[in-house]
Design an enzyme around this catalytic site. Structure first.
Site, mmCIF file in Angstrom:
data_model
loop_
_atom_site.group_PDB
_atom_site.id
_atom_site.type_symbol
_atom_site.label_atom_id
_atom_site.label_comp_id
_atom_site.label_asym_id
_atom_site.label_seq_id
_atom_site.Cartn_x
_atom_site.Cartn_y
_atom_site.Cartn_z
ATOM 1 N N GLY A 12 -8.486 0.182 -1.832
ATOM 2 C CA GLY A 12 -7.207 -0.237 -1.234
ATOM 3 C C GLY A 12 -7.365 -1.514 -0.421
ATOM 4 O O GLY A 12 -6.651 -1.728 0.556
ATOM 5 N N GLY A 54 -14.469 -19.635 2.715
ATOM 6 C CA GLY A 54 -15.145 -20.754 2.068
ATOM 7 C C GLY A 54 -16.253 -20.352 1.118
ATOM 8 O O GLY A 54 -17.198 -21.111 0.893
ATOM 9 N N ASN A 90 -10.628 3.815 1.787
ATOM 10 C CA ASN A 90 -9.412 3.502 2.531
ATOM 11 C C ASN A 90 -8.142 3.735 1.717
ATOM 12 O O ASN A 90 -7.063 3.909 2.295
ATOM 13 C CB ASN A 90 -9.509 2.029 2.981
ATOM 14 C CG ASN A 90 -8.184 1.446 3.396
ATOM 15 O OD1 ASN A 90 -7.712 1.694 4.504
ATOM 16 N ND2 ASN A 90 -7.551 0.685 2.505
ATOM 17 N N TYR A 160 0.477 15.337 3.352
ATOM 18 C CA TYR A 160 -0.303 14.152 3.754
ATOM 19 C C TYR A 160 -1.312 14.560 4.832
ATOM 20 O O TYR A 160 -2.505 14.254 4.729
ATOM 21 C CB TYR A 160 0.638 13.063 4.266
ATOM 22 C CG TYR A 160 -0.036 11.803 4.776
ATOM 23 C CD1 TYR A 160 -0.558 10.857 3.897
ATOM 24 C CD2 TYR A 160 -0.133 11.548 6.145
ATOM 25 C CE1 TYR A 160 -1.161 9.698 4.365
ATOM 26 C CE2 TYR A 160 -0.733 10.391 6.624
ATOM 27 C CZ TYR A 160 -1.251 9.462 5.729
ATOM 28 O OH TYR A 160 -1.844 8.318 6.207
ATOM 29 N N ALA A 161 -0.811 15.261 5.865
ATOM 30 C CA ALA A 161 -1.708 15.701 6.944
ATOM 31 C C ALA A 161 -2.801 16.620 6.390
ATOM 32 O O ALA A 161 -3.978 16.516 6.768
ATOM 33 C CB ALA A 161 -0.907 16.429 8.021
ATOM 34 N N ALA A 162 -2.419 17.494 5.473
ATOM 35 C CA ALA A 162 -3.394 18.435 4.905
ATOM 36 C C ALA A 162 -4.435 17.711 4.058
ATOM 37 O O ALA A 162 -5.627 18.021 4.127
ATOM 38 C CB ALA A 162 -2.664 19.485 4.062
ATOM 39 N N ALA A 163 -3.986 16.730 3.269
ATOM 40 C CA ALA A 163 -4.920 15.980 2.418
ATOM 41 C C ALA A 163 -5.899 15.201 3.283
ATOM 42 O O ALA A 163 -7.104 15.150 3.000
ATOM 43 C CB ALA A 163 -4.151 15.039 1.491
ATOM 44 N N LYS A 164 -5.393 14.590 4.352
ATOM 45 C CA LYS A 164 -6.275 13.823 5.240
ATOM 46 C C LYS A 164 -7.247 14.754 5.968
ATOM 47 O O LYS A 164 -8.426 14.426 6.141
ATOM 48 C CB LYS A 164 -5.449 13.015 6.246
ATOM 49 C CG LYS A 164 -4.666 11.863 5.622
ATOM 50 C CD LYS A 164 -5.586 10.824 5.032
ATOM 51 C CE LYS A 164 -4.877 9.523 4.717
ATOM 52 N NZ LYS A 164 -5.769 8.537 4.063
ATOM 53 N N ILE A 193 -0.335 2.300 12.565
ATOM 54 C CA ILE A 193 -0.856 0.938 12.405
ATOM 55 C C ILE A 193 0.251 0.102 11.747
ATOM 56 O O ILE A 193 0.706 0.431 10.639
ATOM 57 C CB ILE A 193 -2.121 0.917 11.513
ATOM 58 C CG1 ILE A 193 -3.208 1.872 12.049
ATOM 59 C CG2 ILE A 193 -2.656 -0.512 11.385
ATOM 60 C CD1 ILE A 193 -3.798 1.525 13.402
#
Ligand code: NDP
Length: 256
Positions: A12, A54, A90, A160-164, A193
């Protein structure tokens, strides 16, 4: 040109937090492979960062990390570049909640969330495990404060909370397994964020104000805050830091 012997992989890495991490690594002279599904976005991010530093340090790699065959293909390519010193898992997303009622829609939504936020990291890590530098490798998962305090209403049925949160237990086991090889494994769990694509425009002024009010420092987090923490966790000096779930949330998990 700044040179470094490190090779970093950031899933990501074309957008948001991952892009800032990739830019920061490249600014320190690391070669960085950035992975995502959108080829043009990856190419553009690589061009931009390479122009800034660069040097052609950032390498774009297209893969849907939920697909084992694409992950294997990406890992084969990375292996040709050398040993991996730093892997930052990420890639992730907030999955839109099911648009219909019923268990079929719920199951599909949870599976999509687990695929995107957990299985991506599991597949990429396992595909590169033998390629991590021993000793000295750094394996980092990006979780979320949602795993520590529950997801907000925008997160589909808590998936989402469970997967994290599932990343946490898995990472702790990996830390036990890989410590003897001199590889550290840590989880960074950011709070809100700003300036990333993850909210798809749903981070309205009211939403942001509430997120800021949750913190003790009165401001949102930035991708640069995350990159600064990752820079330390990935550094040679952080060899005694392993098996940790590190919150980066302006104190928001303490609640108000
Ligand atoms: P972004 O949407 O900007 O970044 C997510 C990145 O993940 C994208 O570059 C996307 O690229 C990539 N990605 C998603 N699914 C896949 C996939 N199947 N295969 C390969 N790449 C994939 O959001 P953020 O920068 O905010 O998110 C980065 C991480 O930080 C996520 O894990 C997120 O859950 C976590 N996080 C974010 C917080 C925030 O407030 N912003 C708070 C806490 C945690 P592409 O779509 O091209 O594949």
């Amino acid at each position: 040109m700044v040179t470094s012997s490190r090779l970093a992989v950031v899933s990501g890495g074309a957008t948001g937090i991952g892009r800032e991490i990739a830019s920061t690594f490249a600014a320190h002279g690391d070669r960085v492979v950035i992975i995502g599904r959108r080829a043009e976005l990856l190419r553009q991010a690589s061009r931009d960062i390479n122009q800034t530093v660069g040097s052609n340090l950032v390498i774009p790699l297209v893969a849907d990390l939920t697909d084992p065959a694409q992950v294997q293909h990406a890992a084969d390519h990375i292996t040709e570049l050398g040993k991996v010193d730093v892997l930052v898992n990420n890639a992730g997303a907030i999955i839109t909640p099911p648009d219909s009622e019923g268990l079929d829609a719920l199951a599909a939504s949870w599976r999509r969330d687990l695929d995107t936020n957990l299985i991506t990291a599991v597949l990429l890590t396992n595909a590169l495990l033998g390629q991590l530098t021993r000793p000295g490798g750094r394996l980092i998962m990006i979780s979320s404060a949602a795993a520590q305090r529950g997801g907000a209403g925008t997160h589909s049925a808590g998936s989402y909370a469970a997967a994290k949160a599932a990343l946490h237990g898995w990472a702790l086991g990996l830390a036990r397994q890989l410590g003897k090889d001199g590889i550290t494994v840590n989880v960074l769990a950011p709070g809100y964020i700003q300036d990333t694509d993850i909210f798809h425009g749903q981070d309205t002024p009211d939403f942001v104000a509430k997120k800021i009010a949750d913190t003790l420092v009165g401001r949102p987090g930035t991708p640069a805050d995350v990159a600064a923490a990752i820079t330390y966790i990935a550094s040679a000096g952080a060899g005694y830091l392993t098996g940790q779930i590190i919150g980066l949330n302006g104190g928001a998990v303490l609640g108000r």
